[in-house]
Design a protein around this motif. Sequence first.
Motif, mmCIF file in Angstrom:
data_model
loop_
_atom_site.group_PDB
_atom_site.id
_atom_site.type_symbol
_atom_site.label_atom_id
_atom_site.label_comp_id
_atom_site.label_asym_id
_atom_site.label_seq_id
_atom_site.Cartn_x
_atom_site.Cartn_y
_atom_site.Cartn_z
ATOM 1 N N GLY A 1 3.936 52.118 -34.397
ATOM 2 C CA GLY A 1 2.779 51.262 -34.654
ATOM 3 C C GLY A 1 3.165 49.823 -34.909
ATOM 4 O O GLY A 1 2.311 48.991 -35.216
ATOM 5 N N ALA A 2 4.447 49.512 -34.778
ATOM 6 C CA ALA A 2 4.926 48.147 -34.993
ATOM 7 C C ALA A 2 4.460 47.225 -33.867
ATOM 8 O O ALA A 2 3.938 47.677 -32.849
ATOM 9 C CB ALA A 2 6.456 48.137 -35.061
ATOM 10 N N SER A 3 4.670 45.932 -34.062
ATOM 11 C CA SER A 3 4.445 44.972 -32.984
ATOM 12 C C SER A 3 5.768 44.266 -32.716
ATOM 13 O O SER A 3 6.282 43.548 -33.560
ATOM 14 C CB SER A 3 3.389 43.932 -33.367
ATOM 15 N N TRP A 4 6.319 44.498 -31.540
ATOM 16 C CA TRP A 4 7.574 43.866 -31.167
ATOM 17 C C TRP A 4 7.302 42.461 -30.657
ATOM 18 O O TRP A 4 6.259 42.209 -30.043
ATOM 19 C CB TRP A 4 8.281 44.685 -30.107
ATOM 20 N N PRO A 5 8.219 41.536 -30.888
ATOM 21 C CA PRO A 5 8.009 40.167 -30.407
ATOM 22 C C PRO A 5 8.092 40.088 -28.877
ATOM 23 O O PRO A 5 8.995 40.663 -28.270
ATOM 24 C CB PRO A 5 9.142 39.363 -31.057
ATOM 25 N N VAL A 6 7.127 39.411 -28.304
ATOM 26 C CA VAL A 6 7.122 39.115 -26.868
ATOM 27 C C VAL A 6 7.052 37.602 -26.765
ATOM 28 O O VAL A 6 6.100 36.987 -27.259
ATOM 29 C CB VAL A 6 5.923 39.771 -26.146
ATOM 30 N N LYS A 7 8.051 36.994 -26.140
ATOM 31 C CA LYS A 7 8.088 35.533 -26.024
ATOM 32 C C LYS A 7 6.922 35.017 -25.187
ATOM 33 O O LYS A 7 6.414 35.725 -24.327
ATOM 34 C CB LYS A 7 9.411 35.093 -25.385
ATOM 35 N N LYS A 8 6.552 33.765 -25.425
ATOM 36 C CA LYS A 8 5.511 33.143 -24.601
ATOM 37 C C LYS A 8 5.961 33.156 -23.149
ATOM 38 O O LYS A 8 7.097 32.830 -22.833
ATOM 39 C CB LYS A 8 5.228 31.732 -25.080
ATOM 40 N N ALA A 9 5.061 33.595 -22.283
ATOM 41 C CA ALA A 9 5.280 33.758 -20.844
ATOM 42 C C ALA A 9 6.240 34.899 -20.533
ATOM 43 O O ALA A 9 6.623 35.088 -19.387
ATOM 44 C CB ALA A 9 5.749 32.464 -20.183
ATOM 45 N N GLY A 10 6.599 35.696 -21.546
ATOM 46 C CA GLY A 10 7.486 36.830 -21.330
ATOM 47 C C GLY A 10 6.785 37.991 -20.644
ATOM 48 O O GLY A 10 5.568 38.165 -20.753
ATOM 49 N N VAL A 11 7.575 38.777 -19.928
ATOM 50 C CA VAL A 11 7.081 39.928 -19.176
ATOM 51 C C VAL A 11 7.823 41.180 -19.628
ATOM 52 O O VAL A 11 9.055 41.174 -19.726
ATOM 53 C CB VAL A 11 7.299 39.731 -17.652
ATOM 54 N N TRP A 12 7.063 42.218 -19.906
ATOM 55 C CA TRP A 12 7.608 43.553 -20.141
ATOM 56 C C TRP A 12 6.988 44.451 -19.075
ATOM 57 O O TRP A 12 5.770 44.573 -18.989
ATOM 58 C CB TRP A 12 7.245 44.069 -21.531
ATOM 59 N N TRP A 13 7.831 45.085 -18.264
ATOM 60 C CA TRP A 13 7.379 45.879 -17.115
ATOM 61 C C TRP A 13 7.713 47.339 -17.373
ATOM 62 O O TRP A 13 8.882 47.693 -17.543
ATOM 63 C CB TRP A 13 8.078 45.376 -15.877
#
Length: 152
Positions: free
Chosen positions: A117-129
Amino acid sequence: MNLILWRHAEAEDFAASDLARQLTARGRKQAQTVGKWLRARIDADALILVSPAVRTVQTAESLSDQYRVVREIAPDASADAVLAAAGWPNGIAQTVVIVGHQPTLGHVAARLLAHSGASWPVKKAGVWWFESRERAGDEQAVLRAAISPELI
């Protein structure tokens, strides 16, 4: 199914409302860089779902002019809302790109990979596929790529 989470690029800090915040010059460059990278890797029929915020629309437009604005993935949406909009794990399309916000995209990433249930950091303009697959009757999420504009 391929699920691509794309956080909006850098946006101005203040505007008439949060939804009205626009990309900065740096943000436009980030979006163009990542949009070009994605265009080379996804099929033309990928479905692009975008938050109603101006900054996410501007980010998505660097990839394509064919996108759908989805109110359910606006800022502060739940991970459940994002996954439902995309139809995860079977998909409403073979590839769905979600252009959205933190901390929501981080919640989705943590849920898919760690059942957290955590929120992992996603950089601005980052992509997770992510790619969905089934193994021994169990639905799984496989991370295909996690990249930021600085690495492209």
